[in-house]
Structure formats: C-alpha cells, structure tokens
Design a protein around this motif. Structure first.
Motif, PDB file in Angstrom:
ATOM      1  N   SER A 133       2.448 -24.895  -0.449  1.00 33.70           N
ATOM      2  CA  SER A 133       3.460 -24.065   0.209  1.00 33.70           C
ATOM      3  C   SER A 133       4.560 -24.904   0.835  1.00 33.70           C
ATOM      4  O   SER A 133       5.727 -24.495   0.861  1.00 33.70           O
ATOM      5  N   LYS A 134       4.212 -26.068   1.355  1.00 34.35           N
ATOM      6  CA  LYS A 134       5.237 -26.935   1.940  1.00 34.35           C
ATOM      7  C   LYS A 134       6.261 -27.329   0.881  1.00 34.35           C
ATOM      8  O   LYS A 134       7.474 -27.288   1.124  1.00 34.35           O
ATOM      9  N   VAL A 163       9.803 -16.348   9.819  1.00 32.40           N
ATOM     10  CA  VAL A 163       8.394 -16.746   9.709  1.00 32.40           C
ATOM     11  C   VAL A 163       7.548 -15.849  10.596  1.00 32.40           C
ATOM     12  O   VAL A 163       8.042 -15.209  11.513  1.00 32.40           O
ATOM     13  N   SER A 169       2.582 -20.646   9.409  1.00 31.04           N
ATOM     14  CA  SER A 169       3.955 -20.523   9.890  1.00 31.04           C
ATOM     15  C   SER A 169       4.476 -21.833  10.459  1.00 31.04           C
ATOM     16  O   SER A 169       5.644 -22.177  10.296  1.00 31.04           O
ATOM     17  N   TYR A 198      11.253 -26.635   7.342  1.00 32.11           N
ATOM     18  CA  TYR A 198      12.624 -26.204   7.641  1.00 32.11           C
ATOM     19  C   TYR A 198      13.341 -27.287   8.451  1.00 32.11           C
ATOM     20  O   TYR A 198      14.500 -27.640   8.180  1.00 32.11           O
ATOM     21  N   VAL A 219       8.534 -24.369   0.153  1.00 32.28           N
ATOM     22  CA  VAL A 219       9.605 -24.153   1.140  1.00 32.28           C
ATOM     23  C   VAL A 219      10.793 -25.055   0.830  1.00 32.28           C
ATOM     24  O   VAL A 219      11.950 -24.605   0.807  1.00 32.28           O
ATOM     25  N   PHE A 228      15.792 -17.785   4.174  1.00 29.31           N
ATOM     26  CA  PHE A 228      14.516 -17.975   3.501  1.00 29.31           C
ATOM     27  C   PHE A 228      13.449 -17.269   4.323  1.00 29.31           C
ATOM     28  O   PHE A 228      13.306 -17.520   5.523  1.00 29.31           O
ATOM     29  N   MET A 245       8.804 -15.580  -0.658  1.00 28.80           N
ATOM     30  CA  MET A 245       7.705 -16.437  -1.132  1.00 28.80           C
ATOM     31  C   MET A 245       6.480 -15.587  -1.435  1.00 28.80           C
ATOM     32  O   MET A 245       6.172 -14.659  -0.682  1.00 28.80           O
ATOM     33  N   LEU A 255      15.836 -18.643   8.780  1.00 26.42           N
ATOM     34  CA  LEU A 255      14.416 -18.699   8.468  1.00 26.42           C
ATOM     35  C   LEU A 255      13.697 -17.547   9.158  1.00 26.42           C
ATOM     36  O   LEU A 255      13.898 -17.305  10.351  1.00 26.42           O
ATOM     37  N   SER A 260       9.366 -16.469   4.833  1.00 27.52           N
ATOM     38  CA  SER A 260       8.134 -17.194   4.518  1.00 27.52           C
ATOM     39  C   SER A 260       7.149 -16.392   3.680  1.00 27.52           C
ATOM     40  O   SER A 260       6.159 -16.938   3.214  1.00 27.52           O
ATOM     41  N   ARG A 292       5.785 -23.958   7.760  1.00 29.65           N
ATOM     42  CA  ARG A 292       7.079 -23.485   7.259  1.00 29.65           C
ATOM     43  C   ARG A 292       8.213 -24.017   8.146  1.00 29.65           C
ATOM     44  O   ARG A 292       9.231 -24.506   7.661  1.00 29.65           O
TER      45      ARG A 292
END
Length: 360
Positions: A177-178, A200, A208, A215, A181, A265, A295, A198, A267, A211
């Motif tokens: 997931s990292k 989240v 979170s 960011y 992002v 973006f 996502m 962002l 999350s 994320r």
C-alpha cells in the motif's frame, strides 16, 4: 444380509431413538466397522474397493448417518475448521478477499468461519474466545489494532492480513500500500498537480498512519510545501458504510478554501466516493476542475459517474494466498521462519484524472 430398508423397518438397533453410528452403517453395508470408518472418515492410508465404498455410502445415506465431527476432531486433533477475523464487512474490500480464501479452503475440505468486529476491540476479544473454544485449526487475522498480542493463540498457526510489520514473528500476506500511495501521488505530479489533498481514515485505521507517512515523504522528495489544511482525517474505527458522510463534510471544508487543491488522493475508494459527493454538491466538475484517485478498486469505483481512477489491489488473490499460506502452515507449523508476502499495486486510469493544463 439385511438391506438398508429392512434394517430400518426392523428397528433392530432402535435407530429411531438415537443417531445412527458407524457400527450401524457397517451392519447395513455388510462390512467391518473399521472399513466403514475408513470410508466415512475419508482415510487414504488403506484403499477400499469401489464396490465396498459405494455400499458404505449408500448405507450411510439410507440411515441418515451424520459424522460426529466433535468426536472425530478430538481423536485426530483436527477440526478442519479455520477462522478469518476482519474489522469491517461493510468495507467492499473484504468480501472478495474472504471469497478468495473460502474457495481455496473448500478445495482442501476446510470450513471457513468468518468473524466481523466493526473495529470494536471488545467484540474482537469475544470472537477470539469463540475461536479458542471451537478448536479452530488456524486463523487469518486482520487485527483491529497494531498492538494486538499474537500470543492469544499460542497453539495454532496465524496468517496476518497486511504488511506484517507489527507482527514480525508471524506469516503475513498483504499489498504494498505504501508503494501504491506513491504511485498515485507521482502520477498526479507528472500531470502537473502541485496542490494535492489527502483523505485518510474511515475503516483503514491501522494503515492510515502509513498513508500520511507516504504523503509527507512525497512532498519532501518533490520539494513541495506540505499544507496541513489539505489533509482530511476521518474518525478512526468506524465502519466504511458510516464514513462516507463524515468524509464528505471534511472534504467540503477543503474544497471551500480560497485556494483548494487541484487534486485529491483518497486512501480507499469509499472515501473517494465521498469526494465525488462533495464535489457534486459544490458543482465542481471532475476531472475538469478537480482530479481524484482512490485505492482498492472496489466495484463502486468502476460503476460511479465518473468512474474513479484508483490504485488497484488483487483482493481475491490476497484471500487465496493467505489461505494457501495457512494451509501450508497447518502441515508445517514448526519447519520454517515466518514468510512475508507483499503484492505490488497497480494504477487503473479511468475518468477522474486530468492534467493541470486541462483545468479550466
């Protein structure tokens, strides 16, 4: 030899007053109790002739024989039941994952029992007690918090859903997931966006922070000013079905600023849907005036208008891999060090992203 029907009509063993046993099946089939047990328990050590096997199965069907799985599990120390614990069944991320796991377990004759805790640690704790008492052979676990002690199940294998960083002694299967992002943020940067918001929170409490970490890393690497007023932090530990309205309120605050972001973006795709709702309420056209990336690639992201560009994750495959890993561990509990499986994310480009030069 009595037929099954004659046996039942004769009530020789008073089956009407008790559940039929393997001994009853053996008598009707005209075989030894050991042979009947081999067939009904699907034992592979000794081959039983096809005709004999059919007689046993027919006798069992006529008598209405049902295997006592509790007794069998006590003898074999295996229940062929496995559990999966998830925090939010209302988040569309999880059903497809569970389906992938269930399909694999079914192929190996395991029953999958699902527990949903709604991010409530007390409910999760009660579920763990049930899992212990029902003698589940193994567990796939998406923890409600990152500090959960895995020693609650010292005698069964556990596979963690996620990157596994908080549980280095356990096997884990998750998505990168990292990396996902950064994939989304860099795509927006390449399109000319420098003011990126962002969103989240919601049902992704334990991820979170990662994320936000990515960011911040993105802004540092791109030498961009980090604007805290572009970040919407939604209440943690709530169901996805409740997070849309909460997220929409926070996104409205961001979009009403004098200088709002040109892109956002989210999350997860549930929060991306909240951005769509907020933009629609303010009559902000997407992607003409605001680009958006979510996502997870849930169905709603592809069915929305416009269809949401998203960081994709193979949820069904994630469930499959976690189940396969647990099945392996059930046969090889102490033979290997924990394995960490991390699947890469992709970017599905749809209708919610455009370059800054196209913004009117």
């Amino acid at each position: 030899m009595l037929s099954g029907i004659d046996f039942i009509q004769g009530c020789e063993l008073s089956i009407s007053n008790k559940s039929p046993t393997i001994r009853d099946v053996a008598i009707v089939a005209g075989v030894s109790r050991a042979t009947a047990a081999r067939v009904l328990n699907e034992q592979k050590e000794i081959i039983v002739k096809k005709d004999t096997r059919n007689r046993v199965l027919l006798a069992a069907a006529e008598l209405g024989y049902i295997q006592n799985t509790v007794a069998a599990s006590l003898r074999s120390k295996k229940t062929y039941n496995v559990a999966i614990s998830i925090p939010d069944i209302s988040n569309p991320f999880f059903p497809e994952l569970v389906r992938g796991a269930q399909d694999v377990f079914s192929m190996h004759n395991y029953n999958l029992i699902m527990f949903n805790n709604d991010w409530d640690e007390k409910i999760e704790k009660r579920h763990f007690e049930v899992i212990r008492k029902t003698l589940a052979d193994g567990l796939i676990l998406s923890p409600s918090r990152s500090d959960l002690s895995h020693t609650i199940f010292p005698n069964i294998p556990i596979v963690i859903l996620g990157d596994g960083l908080s549980y280095p002694s356990l096997d884990s299967v998750g998505n990168d997931s990292k990396g996902g992002v950064l994939l989304a943020l860099n795509h927006l940067f390449d399109l000319g966006h420098r003011n990126i918001g962002l969103v989240v929170g919601g049902s992704l409490r334990k991820t979170s922070s990662s994320r936000i970490e990515m960011y911040e890393k993105f802004h540092l690497e791109r030498n961009l000013k980090l604007q805290q007023n572009y970040i919407a932090r939604i209440e943690f530990g709530i169901r996805a079905s409740d997070s849309i309205e909460k997220a929409k309120k926070s996104v409205l605050e961001i979009l009403r600023q004098k200088h709002p972001p040109t892109a956002i973006f989210a999350s997860n795709d549930v929060l991306a849907l909240a951005v769509l709702k907020a933009a629609f309420e303010l009559k902000i056209c997407i992607p003409e005036k605001l680009s958006l990336i979510g996502m997870d690639d849930i169905f709603s992201a592809s069915a929305s208008t416009p269809a949401i560009t998203t960081v994709s994750k193979e949820r069904y495959k994630l469930g499959q891999l976690s189940a396969k890993r647990l099945i392996y561990k059930l046969s090889n509990v102490d033979t290997e060090l924990p394995e960490r499986i991390l699947m890469p994310c992709g970017l599905l480009q749809r209708e919610t992203v455009s370059s800054v030069s196209n913004v009117k």
